[in-house]
Motif scaffolding. Sequence first.
Motif: not given
Length: 687
Positions: A319-340
């Motif tokens: 499995l690849a589990i992606l941050p839950h944000s748009p692919l075009s502007s995806m962030t990997f910041n640990p503080q982001s709710e989409a990343v969490q």
Amino acid sequence: MRLILASLVIAFSSACAAMAQSNREDINPQETPPQETPAGAALSTLFSPTKAPPRKTMGLLQRSFLDLADQGDAELEVAIVVDGTDSMATELAGVRSSIHQMLDDLRRYRQNDVRAALVIYRDAASPSGECSIPLARFTSDEQEIAKAVESLVPESGAPFFHELPDLGLHTALTQLPWTEDPRVQHWIMLFGDAPPYAEGFADTAHPSAHRRYGTELLVALATQKNIRVNCILCTSSRDVVEPYDKAIDETRGFMNTLASNTDGLMLDLSYPEIRTALIDAGKQPEVGLAQIEPITAIDLAAAQRIDGTQVAMTKPVSLAILPHSPLSSMTFNPQSEAVQVSTALRHRFSQLPGVRLVSPLDIERQLRRLRSDGIPVDQSLRGLAGRLGVDYVVWGSVEPNSARVQTAAYRRSDGSRIVEISFDGDRGKLVNVLLTAASKELGAGDEAFSTLSSRMKSLSLDNTLNQPLANDVSTSREILAAMEALEQSLALEAGDTASVALLEQANTSLKAALTADGKNALAHWLAANVAYNQATRLFKLGQKEAAETLMREMKSSLRRAIRERSDVDVPSFVTEIEADYALLVDRNTAKAIEKYKELTSEDMPLQSQLRGHWMLAGIYAGDWSVGDSVTDPKLARQHIVQILANWPDSPEATLLKQWLRWNDSLEQTEFNYLPRMNAELADVTEA
């Protein structure tokens, strides 16, 4: 998700991608310990797989010095040819202190068949002579070598910066008793900071200041005798900065010609980035080594659990589990709710046997490549799955100004969405809800994903995976931020600027979480991981007291984790806490071995199995100060083989291949020693 205590414990900052010509950082010999001089650091690290800086750090090198050491088991004769002038005073101190370390490292590749000789050259008209041979035969006698090395004392000569490396090389090539047996390899290691006089140069006021032997002749002699010339361009003392800089191109040209035309290597210490990388590497404490038998592709094939001849391992679902944000502007910041959200999903999926998860760093890298290749956003999901080699991608979104999460699983083969849920609650429950929905909705063609639900229920993990991570939402988010920061840090080279910052970010989040919930075993165990990884970095940099302080914090966190583990419902997690506590706090090696063996069971999650093999390999290699009664190189080798065979793409396998010098062409290891990286730190006691 893998949260490994003591996994990535060595590597060095990739300090120099571009080699801009130096602002000279001169070194005062009265202020700098010999082992911290560039030449001394080079000798003590270049032939050590556990200490050598990565290839990209060495900028101008086309190959690694480790590649030279790997070239067969033949006997080796090394002539060390050194500039003995005053301008080399600092570097001579480093060479004196580190020659024995270099020879010891080389012997580990060649069953101790390494012999050395020593030649010193100086300026024209030097008082004690222009060239001398303190060690005129090739020998492995340590006392004889040590006595010769004592003669490396700087001496002034004629008032010119140019010197006589041509005379030193010619002397080594023609006057040393090189063995004529073609099975013996021959090297010259040339250390100098100045070029020879130009061919044809003459000075009537100083008739001795002239070129002795042409470069073509030196190359021809080396080639004829099959001698590889390796050159180390050293730094100079402060009082010759101007002539050093004026002559640097001549010195580089001379050394580069010698090295490139004799299949040798050149190391240019005039670049500050290279000097910094080497000196940082040289600060690492010496570690013990456990010798193991070589490992080959045949060993790995025998250990792969892929058919009925061995205990069958459940085919992993990747499995690849992606941050839950748009692919075009995806962030990997640990503080982001989409990343969490992705962190929570990874954490829970990692507790199911038979699940292989891709790291956030790999996802980010491949997503960047897709963008640079101009892949349309609507095709990115399928392309990403293909490049990552996963069966499914899990991805979704977080509604603005709401706790509601939309998450779904997408099939790699066609990119279609196979199951989707909408959920408003503790992120720790997401996997349970998603898999419960999958068991009801999925039909033929998606058995791989739907079997995860069956595994969850058969192991009675459905209730476990429904447990919140903490008593309140804000604490859960701090724990998730710490998990993400720690995992991203472990995927980078230890000491990398980003890795250091991520560890500190994880530390800050955990302090906030434990302030709110001081009895959270997961938070305490994560804090132990963070403290350990921070301690190992400082220890490698020679900051022993700071490292020991962090090790005490790590052990204190493990004590808290072991006390609070009764509230943890995940068997693999409890076992890891108990194993780490037994090894690092209670110092009960037998119990630690028992617990780590439990982690290698086939019904444990894949990352727990990997963790068990990793720790057992270190214990049986004699690491962690376990004592000779426990050390068993054969058992250590068995666990290493399991890692290389069944987790070949893991950071642990990458590190083992680096340490053991895995040769992809020959499909075997070439440096068969496992470092005991954690022995000294493991002995730190709590205050």
